[in-house]
Design a protein around this motif. Structure first.
Motif, PDB file in Angstrom:
ATOM      1  N   SER A  95       0.840  -1.200   0.000  1.00 14.55           N
ATOM      2  CA  SER A  95       0.000   0.000   0.000  1.00 14.55           C
ATOM      3  C   SER A  95       0.874   1.247   0.000  1.00 14.55           C
ATOM      4  N   LYS A  96       0.237   2.399  -0.163  1.00 12.48           N
ATOM      5  CA  LYS A  96       0.974   3.662  -0.187  1.00 12.48           C
ATOM      6  C   LYS A  96       1.674   3.921   1.152  1.00 12.48           C
ATOM      7  N   LYS A  97       1.088   3.422   2.229  1.00 11.80           N
ATOM      8  CA  LYS A  97       1.686   3.605   3.548  1.00 11.80           C
ATOM      9  C   LYS A  97       2.730   2.536   3.878  1.00 11.80           C
ATOM     10  N   GLY A  98       2.974   1.640   2.927  1.00 11.52           N
ATOM     11  CA  GLY A  98       4.007   0.634   3.136  1.00 11.52           C
ATOM     12  C   GLY A  98       3.519  -0.676   3.711  1.00 11.52           C
ATOM     13  N   LYS A  99       2.205  -0.841   3.884  1.00 18.12           N
ATOM     14  CA  LYS A  99       1.668  -2.096   4.418  1.00 18.12           C
ATOM     15  C   LYS A  99       1.764  -3.183   3.352  1.00 18.12           C
ATOM     16  N   ILE A 100       2.297  -4.330   3.726  1.00 17.43           N
ATOM     17  CA  ILE A 100       2.495  -5.439   2.789  1.00 17.43           C
ATOM     18  C   ILE A 100       1.416  -6.496   3.004  1.00 17.43           C
ATOM     19  N   THR A 101       0.736  -6.854   1.907  1.00 18.57           N
ATOM     20  CA  THR A 101      -0.260  -7.927   1.938  1.00 18.57           C
ATOM     21  C   THR A 101       0.275  -9.097   1.123  1.00 18.57           C
ATOM     22  N   ILE A 102       0.333 -10.271   1.746  1.00 23.00           N
ATOM     23  CA  ILE A 102       0.882 -11.465   1.100  1.00 23.00           C
ATOM     24  C   ILE A 102      -0.204 -12.540   1.038  1.00 23.00           C
ATOM     25  N   LYS A 103      -0.442 -13.045  -0.169  1.00 21.35           N
ATOM     26  CA  LYS A 103      -1.393 -14.143  -0.349  1.00 21.35           C
ATOM     27  C   LYS A 103      -0.690 -15.290  -1.069  1.00 21.35           C
ATOM     28  N   ARG A 104      -0.864 -16.482  -0.524  1.00 19.58           N
ATOM     29  CA  ARG A 104      -0.184 -17.645  -1.101  1.00 19.58           C
ATOM     30  C   ARG A 104      -1.211 -18.705  -1.483  1.00 19.58           C
ATOM     31  N   GLN A 105      -1.080 -19.245  -2.685  1.00 16.27           N
ATOM     32  CA  GLN A 105      -1.962 -20.302  -3.172  1.00 16.27           C
ATOM     33  C   GLN A 105      -1.111 -21.517  -3.528  1.00 16.27           C
ATOM     34  N   ARG A 106      -1.445 -22.640  -2.951  1.00 12.47           N
ATOM     35  CA  ARG A 106      -0.677 -23.857  -3.213  1.00 12.47           C
ATOM     36  C   ARG A 106      -1.376 -24.706  -4.265  1.00 12.47           C
ATOM     37  N   ASN A 107      -0.590 -25.339  -5.140  1.00  9.39           N
ATOM     38  CA  ASN A 107      -1.149 -26.248  -6.129  1.00  9.39           C
ATOM     39  C   ASN A 107      -1.558 -27.555  -5.459  1.00  9.39           C
ATOM     40  N   ALA A 108      -2.550 -28.198  -6.033  1.00  6.10           N
ATOM     41  CA  ALA A 108      -2.970 -29.501  -5.518  1.00  6.10           C
ATOM     42  C   ALA A 108      -1.813 -30.493  -5.655  1.00  6.10           C
ATOM     43  N   GLN A 109      -1.623 -31.319  -4.652  1.00 11.20           N
ATOM     44  CA  GLN A 109      -0.462 -32.217  -4.621  1.00 11.20           C
ATOM     45  C   GLN A 109      -0.488 -33.252  -5.749  1.00 11.20           C
ATOM     46  N   ASN A 110      -1.678 -33.612  -6.215  1.00 12.09           N
ATOM     47  CA  ASN A 110      -1.768 -34.644  -7.254  1.00 12.09           C
ATOM     48  C   ASN A 110      -1.788 -34.054  -8.662  1.00 12.09           C
ATOM     49  N   THR A 111      -1.544 -32.743  -8.792  1.00 11.34           N
ATOM     50  CA  THR A 111      -1.527 -32.109 -10.109  1.00 11.34           C
ATOM     51  C   THR A 111      -0.125 -32.139 -10.676  1.00 11.34           C
ATOM     52  N   PRO A 112       0.088 -32.816 -11.831  1.00 11.33           N
ATOM     53  CA  PRO A 112       1.431 -32.869 -12.407  1.00 11.33           C
ATOM     54  C   PRO A 112       1.883 -31.485 -12.886  1.00 11.33           C
ATOM     55  N   GLN A 113       3.146 -31.140 -12.625  1.00  9.01           N
ATOM     56  CA  GLN A 113       3.668 -29.825 -13.000  1.00  9.01           C
ATOM     57  C   GLN A 113       4.883 -29.986 -13.913  1.00  9.01           C
ATOM     58  N   GLU A 114       4.935 -29.148 -14.947  1.00 16.26           N
ATOM     59  CA  GLU A 114       6.078 -29.139 -15.855  1.00 16.26           C
ATOM     60  C   GLU A 114       7.262 -28.448 -15.175  1.00 16.26           C
ATOM     61  N   ARG A 115       8.448 -29.013 -15.312  1.00 14.07           N
ATOM     62  CA  ARG A 115       9.624 -28.419 -14.679  1.00 14.07           C
ATOM     63  C   ARG A 115      10.035 -27.149 -15.425  1.00 14.07           C
ATOM     64  N   PRO A 116      10.580 -26.159 -14.703  1.00 13.93           N
ATOM     65  CA  PRO A 116      11.005 -24.914 -15.347  1.00 13.93           C
ATOM     66  C   PRO A 116      12.135 -25.148 -16.340  1.00 13.93           C
ATOM     67  N   ASP A 117      12.167 -24.335 -17.411  1.00 17.28           N
ATOM     68  CA  ASP A 117      13.260 -24.358 -18.375  1.00 17.28           C
ATOM     69  C   ASP A 117      14.349 -23.423 -17.852  1.00 17.28           C
ATOM     70  N   MET A 118      15.491 -23.975 -17.476  1.00 22.26           N
ATOM     71  CA  MET A 118      16.563 -23.168 -16.878  1.00 22.26           C
ATOM     72  C   MET A 118      17.737 -22.952 -17.833  1.00 22.26           C
ATOM     73  N   SER A 119      17.526 -23.190 -19.129  1.00 22.09           N
ATOM     74  CA  SER A 119      18.593 -22.923 -20.086  1.00 22.09           C
ATOM     75  C   SER A 119      18.891 -21.428 -20.103  1.00 22.09           C
ATOM     76  N   HIS A 120      20.178 -21.087 -20.222  1.00 20.67           N
ATOM     77  CA  HIS A 120      20.582 -19.685 -20.080  1.00 20.67           C
ATOM     78  C   HIS A 120      20.110 -18.833 -21.245  1.00 20.67           C
ATOM     79  N   ASN A 121      20.194 -19.361 -22.469  1.00 21.45           N
ATOM     80  CA  ASN A 121      19.779 -18.611 -23.650  1.00 21.45           C
ATOM     81  C   ASN A 121      18.598 -19.309 -24.318  1.00 21.45           C
ATOM     82  N   ARG A 122      17.564 -19.489 -23.567  1.00 21.75           N
ATOM     83  CA  ARG A 122      16.397 -20.197 -24.088  1.00 21.75           C
ATOM     84  C   ARG A 122      15.621 -19.306 -25.053  1.00 21.75           C
ATOM     85  N   ALA A 123      14.794 -19.967 -25.869  1.00 24.70           N
ATOM     86  CA  ALA A 123      13.897 -19.216 -26.750  1.00 24.70           C
ATOM     87  C   ALA A 123      12.863 -18.482 -25.901  1.00 24.70           C
TER      88      ALA A 123
END
Length: 385
Positions: A95-123
């Protein structure tokens, strides 16, 4: 900041997709920062990409350095952050006064997730991925039925993704529960309207209701048929004029892309009346100021028709951006697509501030400028009412 440090520490790993930092506190300096993991000499680093004006800067950091930089960005420079990893999402608002609001959403444990692409010069990683069949892109001729991008339409594919990147930046402002109501004034053939619905509803799982407005009956009928064909139940198109439209009481986001001349001003006026959280406008054909502008000091430039036309268009957009600031919006003027594709490449993005802030000094400067140039725009008159 300790709570934010702990949350970000969990996200800074090889499971991170990206962190987007946006909504700068100042018009000077960077307007967007993006973080992603990269593999450098068999070690995980975090690549920081910073956008400043028309320049882009890249730098790699270790985890602790990156964590310190992220906290500094949120403490001093920016008001929004969205992190996405294999485990879930993190939304941060300051906020303008510096108040920080944090919201966290977790993925369902049984949902398959694609791994991040960590190549340095990726497309480049587009929001709408190549190879994934998207029905409206096929019907537009941007994709083949196999999901490949048609070579002659690649610029259009990049433009759509660029637009969605701008939308991605403001998601924390829109994604606050309940149905998000969006109106697209002067939607035309609506490829960006369909892209917006697909991104928010299909990819982000948001409850959105989008209305497209245009003057052409055949265009409206065609777009409604396509929306029904794709099963987009909350995407509708209606015939109407921007200046007289009365079909909504609550609107969260107003979009007007290439609405001609003063139609942009009427769309902005409607958005301000609705107290819309977000306004996107790509102005087009700004004739009004071109017919008014007179200034002896600038006469050596204004005597050339082409230069006068371009200067008048820039002044018009500058006035619009400043008036939105006066109405309580954090406003940015961004490059929509490269100049080689179209000269009408300016996007004005305005995000409603959490708290009202008077900008009297800016108002006085704007009034002085327009008086010196001998101009008064439609939006100035509309907001005076």
């Amino acid at each position: 900041m300790e709570e934010l440090r702990e949350a970000l520490s969990d996200f800074l790993s090889d499971r991170l997709y990206q962190i987007i930092i946006s909504n700068p506190r100042s018009k000077e300096g960077a307007f967007k920062v993006k973080i992603r993991p990269v593999m450098v000499r068999e070690s995980i680093c975090f690549q920081e990409t910073i956008w400043k004006g028309t320049q882009v800067f890249h730098e790699n950091y270790g985890k602790n350095e990156m964590l310190d930089k992220l906290l500094l960005h949120m403490e001093c420079d920016f008001k929004q952050m969205e992190a996405e990893s294999m485990d879930g999402r993190l939304h941060v608002l300051v906020s303008k006064k510096g108040k920080i609001t944090i919201k966290r959403q977790r993925n369902a444990q049984n949902t398959p997730q694609e791994r991040p692409d960590m190549s340095h010069n990726r497309a480049k990683r587009y929001i709408l991925k190549e190879g994934v069949v998207i029905p409206f892109l096929v019907d537009l001729g941007v994709q083949t039925r196999e999901g490949k991008i048609v070579h002659s339409r690649y610029d259009k594919f990049k433009q759509i993704n660029r637009y969605l990147e701008f939308v991605e930046d403001i998601l924390p402002t829109l994604n606050k529960g309940g149905t998000v109501h969006i109106i697209d004034f002067g939607c035309g053939k609506s490829y960006l309207t369909f892209a917006l619905y697909y991104y928010l509803h299909e990819l982000k799982g948001m409850d959105v209701q989008i209305t497209g407005l245009d003057l052409k009956t055949d265009v409206i009928d065609h777009c409604n048929c396509l929306a029904e064909k794709y099963g987009y139940d909350k995407l509708h198109f209606v015939k109407g004029d921007i200046s007289t439209f009365e079909g909504a009481e609550k609107v969260d986001m107003v979009v007007t892309l290439h609405a001609c001349d003063t139609a942009t001003d009427y769309a902005i006026k409607k958005a301000v009346e609705w107290n819309a959280k977000v306004i996107f406008t790509v102005p087009c054909c700004q004739h009004e100021v071109n017919g008014q502008i007179e200034n002896e000091l600038l006469s050596p430039v204004l005597k050339y028709g082409l230069l006068k036309e371009r200067m008048a268009a820039l002044i018009t957009d500058g006035i619009r951006a400043n008036l939105l600031e006066e109405c309580g919006y954090d406003t940015q003027v961004l490059e929509f697509i490269d100049m080689e594709h179209t000269p009408k490449n300016i996007l004005i993005r305005a995000v409603k501030r959490d708290e009202e802030e008077k900008r009297q000094e800016g108002k006085r400067m704007l009034e002085r400028m327009t008086e010196e140039l001998g101009v008064e725009t439609t939006l100035q008159r509309l907001l005076k009412r």
